[in-house]
Design a protein around this motif. Structure first.
Motif, PDB file in Angstrom:
ATOM      1  N   GLU A   1      -7.280   4.930   3.207  1.00 24.87           N
ATOM      2  CA  GLU A   1      -7.161   4.679   4.643  1.00 24.87           C
ATOM      3  C   GLU A   1      -7.316   3.183   4.894  1.00 24.87           C
ATOM      4  O   GLU A   1      -8.314   2.579   4.508  1.00 24.87           O
ATOM      5  N   PRO A   2      -6.333   2.535   5.521  1.00 24.37           N
ATOM      6  CA  PRO A   2      -6.454   1.097   5.777  1.00 24.37           C
ATOM      7  C   PRO A   2      -7.621   0.803   6.716  1.00 24.37           C
ATOM      8  O   PRO A   2      -7.916   1.589   7.620  1.00 24.37           O
ATOM      9  N   GLU A   3      -8.284  -0.308   6.504  1.00 27.30           N
ATOM     10  CA  GLU A   3      -9.430  -0.727   7.307  1.00 27.30           C
ATOM     11  C   GLU A   3      -8.921  -1.645   8.421  1.00 27.30           C
ATOM     12  O   GLU A   3      -8.239  -2.635   8.152  1.00 27.30           O
ATOM     13  N   VAL A   4      -9.235  -1.319   9.646  1.00 28.21           N
ATOM     14  CA  VAL A   4      -8.679  -2.015  10.801  1.00 28.21           C
ATOM     15  C   VAL A   4      -8.981  -3.511  10.785  1.00 28.21           C
ATOM     16  O   VAL A   4      -8.137  -4.325  11.147  1.00 28.21           O
ATOM     17  N   HIS A   5     -10.164  -3.911  10.343  1.00 29.63           N
ATOM     18  CA  HIS A   5     -10.509  -5.335  10.358  1.00 29.63           C
ATOM     19  C   HIS A   5      -9.708  -6.122   9.321  1.00 29.63           C
ATOM     20  O   HIS A   5      -9.342  -7.271   9.571  1.00 29.63           O
ATOM     21  N   HIS A   6      -9.400  -5.514   8.190  1.00 32.45           N
ATOM     22  CA  HIS A   6      -8.549  -6.175   7.208  1.00 32.45           C
ATOM     23  C   HIS A   6      -7.117  -6.316   7.739  1.00 32.45           C
ATOM     24  O   HIS A   6      -6.449  -7.320   7.492  1.00 32.45           O
ATOM     25  N   LEU A   7      -6.659  -5.326   8.464  1.00 37.71           N
ATOM     26  CA  LEU A   7      -5.321  -5.400   9.055  1.00 37.71           C
ATOM     27  C   LEU A   7      -5.265  -6.462  10.158  1.00 37.71           C
ATOM     28  O   LEU A   7      -4.285  -7.203  10.257  1.00 37.71           O
ATOM     29  N   LEU A   8      -6.307  -6.550  10.965  1.00 31.75           N
ATOM     30  CA  LEU A   8      -6.346  -7.586  12.002  1.00 31.75           C
ATOM     31  C   LEU A   8      -6.304  -8.977  11.379  1.00 31.75           C
ATOM     32  O   LEU A   8      -5.694  -9.893  11.938  1.00 31.75           O
ATOM     33  N   ALA A   9      -6.918  -9.132  10.208  1.00 29.45           N
ATOM     34  CA  ALA A   9      -6.906 -10.430   9.520  1.00 29.45           C
ATOM     35  C   ALA A   9      -5.506 -10.835   9.080  1.00 29.45           C
ATOM     36  O   ALA A   9      -5.242 -12.011   8.850  1.00 29.45           O
ATOM     37  N   GLU A  10      -4.596  -9.868   8.971  1.00 33.33           N
ATOM     38  CA  GLU A  10      -3.210 -10.151   8.580  1.00 33.33           C
ATOM     39  C   GLU A  10      -2.384 -10.720   9.735  1.00 33.33           C
ATOM     40  O   GLU A  10      -1.332 -11.303   9.519  1.00 33.33           O
ATOM     41  N   LEU A  11      -2.859 -10.536  10.967  1.00 30.76           N
ATOM     42  CA  LEU A  11      -2.092 -10.963  12.138  1.00 30.76           C
ATOM     43  C   LEU A  11      -2.279 -12.442  12.418  1.00 30.76           C
ATOM     44  O   LEU A  11      -3.301 -13.039  12.064  1.00 30.76           O
ATOM     45  N   SER A  12      -1.335 -13.013  13.100  1.00 30.23           N
ATOM     46  CA  SER A  12      -1.399 -14.418  13.484  1.00 30.23           C
ATOM     47  C   SER A  12      -2.552 -14.627  14.462  1.00 30.23           C
ATOM     48  O   SER A  12      -2.671 -13.897  15.458  1.00 30.23           O
ATOM     49  N   PRO A  13      -3.384 -15.637  14.221  1.00 31.26           N
ATOM     50  CA  PRO A  13      -4.515 -15.887  15.117  1.00 31.26           C
ATOM     51  C   PRO A  13      -4.122 -16.561  16.439  1.00 31.26           C
ATOM     52  O   PRO A  13      -4.968 -16.759  17.297  1.00 31.26           O
ATOM     53  N   VAL A  14      -2.852 -16.885  16.618  1.00 23.50           N
ATOM     54  CA  VAL A  14      -2.434 -17.580  17.838  1.00 23.50           C
ATOM     55  C   VAL A  14      -2.127 -16.635  18.995  1.00 23.50           C
ATOM     56  O   VAL A  14      -1.793 -17.093  20.089  1.00 23.50           O
ATOM     57  N   VAL A  15      -2.247 -15.330  18.775  1.00 27.49           N
ATOM     58  CA  VAL A  15      -1.963 -14.395  19.866  1.00 27.49           C
ATOM     59  C   VAL A  15      -3.139 -14.365  20.841  1.00 27.49           C
ATOM     60  O   VAL A  15      -4.277 -14.653  20.475  1.00 27.49           O
ATOM     61  N   ASP A  16      -2.829 -13.992  22.070  1.00 24.31           N
ATOM     62  CA  ASP A  16      -3.877 -13.870  23.083  1.00 24.31           C
ATOM     63  C   ASP A  16      -4.558 -12.507  23.014  1.00 24.31           C
ATOM     64  O   ASP A  16      -5.775 -12.412  23.125  1.00 24.31           O
TER      65      ASP A  16
END
Length: 178
Positions: free
Chosen positions: A81-96
């Motif tokens: 099961e993917p871990e949500v915090h690891h997936l969030l780390a994959e996203l661009s930090p420039v989003v609001d």
């Protein structure tokens, strides 16, 4: 970046609400990313395409990029099961804002999406991370609550509530990833 999850059972309206919130945020000039939990095997590639052929050949990751978009596909060596915090780390930090659909059992602040015409139970009495309930009929909630009640059919009002409560959705990855 601010992160909020939309949690609830299938058919409650999570996808529709997130789909409506994206242009509502964009209308204010805000950049939005979406993180969606998929319960079943899914594929974003098609047989015969180059990237599909690379994955079939055994590549761990295939990144496809053009002048318009980027897609990263990663093959897990074994199911987990993917871990949500690891997936969030994959996203661009420039989003609001990151709108997370699913991950009902995560420790993210959540808006529970609940429809009165379903037989699904509610999560808010037992989930301390639920901060609001988006529903089509608050009078039919099975248990009283002091949580914010949002109109599921008024995405701009949901957006405005999220913006007003913005500080509670501020995401600090180091809190979760160490």
């Amino acid at each position: 970046m601010k992160v909020v999850a939309f949690a609830g059972y299938s058919g409650a309206g999570k996808t529709t609400l997130v789909e409506q919130l994206i242009p509502a945020f964009k209308a204010l000039g805000l950049r939005v990313s979406v993180l969606k939990h998929a319960h079943h095997r899914f594929d974003v590639d098609h047989p015969g395409k180059d990237s599909w052929r690379h994955r079939q050949a055994g590549a761990f990751e295939v990144l496809v990029a053009s002048d318009r978009r980027l897609a990263l596909m990663r093959e897990y060596e074994r199911e987990h099961e993917p871990e949500v915090h690891h997936l969030l780390a994959e996203l661009s930090p420039v989003v609001d804002w990151v709108l997370v659909e699913g991950f009902r059992h995560s420790d993210l602040p959540k808006v529970e999406v609940w429809r009165a015409d379903t037989s699904h139970p509610v999560c808010y009495p037992d989930d301390p991370y639920v901060v609001a309930i988006a529903t089509d009929d608050a009078s039919r909630l099975p248990q009283p609550t002091g949580l914010a009640l949002l109109d599921l059919n008024a995405p701009e009002a949901v957006r405005d509530w999220l913006l007003a409560q913005g500080s509670r959705f501020e995401y600090q990855s180091e809190t979760y990833l160490g």
